[in-house]
Design a protein around this motif. Structure first.
Motif, PDB file in Angstrom:
ATOM      1  N   GLY A 225       6.028 -52.362 -34.425  1.00  0.00           N
ATOM      2  CA  GLY A 225       4.705 -51.768 -34.494  1.00  0.00           C
ATOM      3  C   GLY A 225       4.596 -50.702 -35.562  1.00  0.00           C
ATOM      4  O   GLY A 225       5.510 -50.516 -36.376  1.00  0.00           O
ATOM      5  N   CYS A 226       3.485 -49.995 -35.548  1.00  0.00           N
ATOM      6  CA  CYS A 226       3.135 -49.079 -36.640  1.00  0.00           C
ATOM      7  C   CYS A 226       3.063 -47.633 -36.163  1.00  0.00           C
ATOM      8  O   CYS A 226       2.866 -47.362 -34.972  1.00  0.00           O
ATOM      9  N   ALA A 227       3.184 -46.729 -37.117  1.00  0.00           N
ATOM     10  CA  ALA A 227       2.982 -45.309 -36.826  1.00  0.00           C
ATOM     11  C   ALA A 227       1.499 -45.057 -36.578  1.00  0.00           C
ATOM     12  O   ALA A 227       0.640 -45.828 -36.994  1.00  0.00           O
ATOM     13  N   ALA A 228       1.202 -43.951 -35.909  1.00  0.00           N
ATOM     14  CA  ALA A 228      -0.190 -43.576 -35.670  1.00  0.00           C
ATOM     15  C   ALA A 228      -0.902 -43.352 -36.997  1.00  0.00           C
ATOM     16  O   ALA A 228      -0.306 -42.898 -37.980  1.00  0.00           O
ATOM     17  N   LEU A 229      -2.180 -43.672 -37.030  1.00  0.00           N
ATOM     18  CA  LEU A 229      -2.972 -43.477 -38.238  1.00  0.00           C
ATOM     19  C   LEU A 229      -3.089 -42.000 -38.570  1.00  0.00           C
ATOM     20  O   LEU A 229      -3.069 -41.138 -37.683  1.00  0.00           O
ATOM     21  N   ASN A 230      -3.218 -41.707 -39.851  1.00  0.00           N
ATOM     22  CA  ASN A 230      -3.387 -40.331 -40.296  1.00  0.00           C
ATOM     23  C   ASN A 230      -4.743 -39.794 -39.833  1.00  0.00           C
ATOM     24  O   ASN A 230      -5.788 -40.374 -40.112  1.00  0.00           O
ATOM     25  N   THR A 231      -4.723 -38.670 -39.124  1.00  0.00           N
ATOM     26  CA  THR A 231      -5.965 -38.075 -38.646  1.00  0.00           C
ATOM     27  C   THR A 231      -6.599 -37.140 -39.663  1.00  0.00           C
ATOM     28  O   THR A 231      -7.784 -36.825 -39.577  1.00  0.00           O
ATOM     29  N   GLY A 232      -5.781 -36.663 -40.624  1.00  0.00           N
ATOM     30  CA  GLY A 232      -6.288 -35.697 -41.597  1.00  0.00           C
ATOM     31  C   GLY A 232      -6.409 -34.301 -41.025  1.00  0.00           C
ATOM     32  O   GLY A 232      -6.894 -33.386 -41.701  1.00  0.00           O
ATOM     33  N   ILE A 233      -5.971 -34.100 -39.784  1.00  0.00           N
ATOM     34  CA  ILE A 233      -6.079 -32.803 -39.126  1.00  0.00           C
ATOM     35  C   ILE A 233      -4.692 -32.153 -39.088  1.00  0.00           C
ATOM     36  O   ILE A 233      -3.763 -32.711 -38.495  1.00  0.00           O
ATOM     37  N   PRO A 234      -4.527 -30.992 -39.710  1.00  0.00           N
ATOM     38  CA  PRO A 234      -3.216 -30.330 -39.699  1.00  0.00           C
ATOM     39  C   PRO A 234      -2.805 -29.939 -38.287  1.00  0.00           C
ATOM     40  O   PRO A 234      -3.644 -29.756 -37.398  1.00  0.00           O
ATOM     41  N   GLY A 235      -1.512 -29.813 -38.085  1.00  0.00           N
ATOM     42  CA  GLY A 235      -1.007 -29.378 -36.787  1.00  0.00           C
ATOM     43  C   GLY A 235      -1.484 -27.976 -36.446  1.00  0.00           C
ATOM     44  O   GLY A 235      -1.672 -27.139 -37.324  1.00  0.00           O
ATOM     45  N   ILE A 236      -1.676 -27.731 -35.166  1.00  0.00           N
ATOM     46  CA  ILE A 236      -2.188 -26.444 -34.712  1.00  0.00           C
ATOM     47  C   ILE A 236      -1.028 -25.457 -34.515  1.00  0.00           C
ATOM     48  O   ILE A 236      -0.051 -25.755 -33.822  1.00  0.00           O
ATOM     49  N   ILE A 237      -1.153 -24.282 -35.141  1.00  0.00           N
ATOM     50  CA  ILE A 237      -0.201 -23.192 -34.959  1.00  0.00           C
ATOM     51  C   ILE A 237      -0.994 -21.944 -34.586  1.00  0.00           C
ATOM     52  O   ILE A 237      -1.864 -21.503 -35.344  1.00  0.00           O
TER      53      ILE A 237
END
Length: 274
Positions: free
Chosen positions: A155-167
């Motif tokens: 299978g495939c990796a999750a699609l790019n959301t374009g949202i940076p990780g939350i810190i």
């Protein structure tokens, strides 16, 4: 060398911060690693990116040294000396000559830049753009959350959301993007503490300001031409200066997945029966 056995060569495409976390993990696990980069890398977290060897001749990330090699013979010498060679080879043409046991695509372009499962006995794609079984043998999840670093066997990796990780509650506010096309000029440097509204750099004649308080964790190399909308910097609201000079939690998680996939492939003799 482990237990008198010469370890095989792994080629990693890319040498930005995530790729460098992978390279570091494989190196510390005893593998011989060669990194491939473009002529002018655009790494943001330059203090933990082996790509900086392209510009400076050599660089060190957590006590592992990478050295620029302008040909395969020099790369082999660098390997024998116990260091990581970094070659400029955007199309990975050296693979046919080096014949690595594995190729890891860690370019993180959000799409496949030409890596296929016939390049080596074991092939690993990092992040969106790869499907295990079709493009490569294994895929590593890079999306933050529960599945970060997971090895995908089918299978495939999750699609790019374009949202940076939350810190600390900040996501897109952490990221500095270029407001226009132009040359970047630094006002602040990596490691500087900044407040919201402080000028971090210029692109052309336009000021680029910090959106939050924190420490400049990443900033693209000065005097490079950047395009509008390109990520050029990163501010960490935790303001922990030590984090700037060490591999991130995300890079370590992804690197662990790559190591798992590599060892799995070696244990089962992927494709060519290595």
């Amino acid at each position: 060398m482990i237990g008198g056995k010469v370890m095989p060569i792994v080629i990693v495409r890319g040498a930005g911060d995530i790729a460098s976390g992978i390279i570091h993990r494989l190196y510390m696990s005893g593998f011989n690693v060669i990194a491939l980069e473009i002529e002018k890398p655009l790494s943001i977290r330059r203090t933990v990116s082996f790509s900086e060897a392209i510009y400076d001749g050599e660089t060190v990330v957590e006590d592992v040294k990478a050295i620029y090699a302008d040909n395969i013979e020099i790369a082999q010498t660098i390997l024998r000396d116990g260091n990581v060679p970094v070659l400029i080879d955007e199309k990975a043409l050296c693979i046919d000559q080096i014949k690595p046991v594995a190729v890891v695509d860690a370019i993180l372009a959000k799409r496949n830049m030409g890596t296929n499962k016939y390049m080596a006995p074991i092939t690993i794609g990092v992040g969106p753009g790869f499907c295990a079984g079709d493009d490569v043998d294994y895929v590593i999840e890079t999306q933050r959350g529960h599945y970060l670093g997971r090895v995908i066997y089918n299978g495939c990796a999750a699609l790019n959301t374009g949202i940076p990780g939350i810190i600390m509650g900040y996501g897109k506010e952490r990221v500095i993007k270029s407001p226009q096309d132009g040359l970047i000029k630094h006002v602040r440097k990596i490691g500087d503490l900044v407040n919201e509204g402080d000028v971090v750099c210029y692109v052309g004649n336009e000021k680029v300001k910090a959106s939050i308080n924190g420490v400049v964790r990443g900033l693209i190399r000065e005097n490079l031409f950047v395009s509008k909308g390109l990520k050029i910097g990163d501010i960490d609201p935790r303001a922990e200066v030590d984090y700037i000079y060490t591999i991130s939690d995300k890079a370590r998680a992804v690197a662990g997945g790559v190591l798992e996939a590599l060892l799995h492939g070696l244990s089962k003799g992927d494709k060519n029966g290595y």
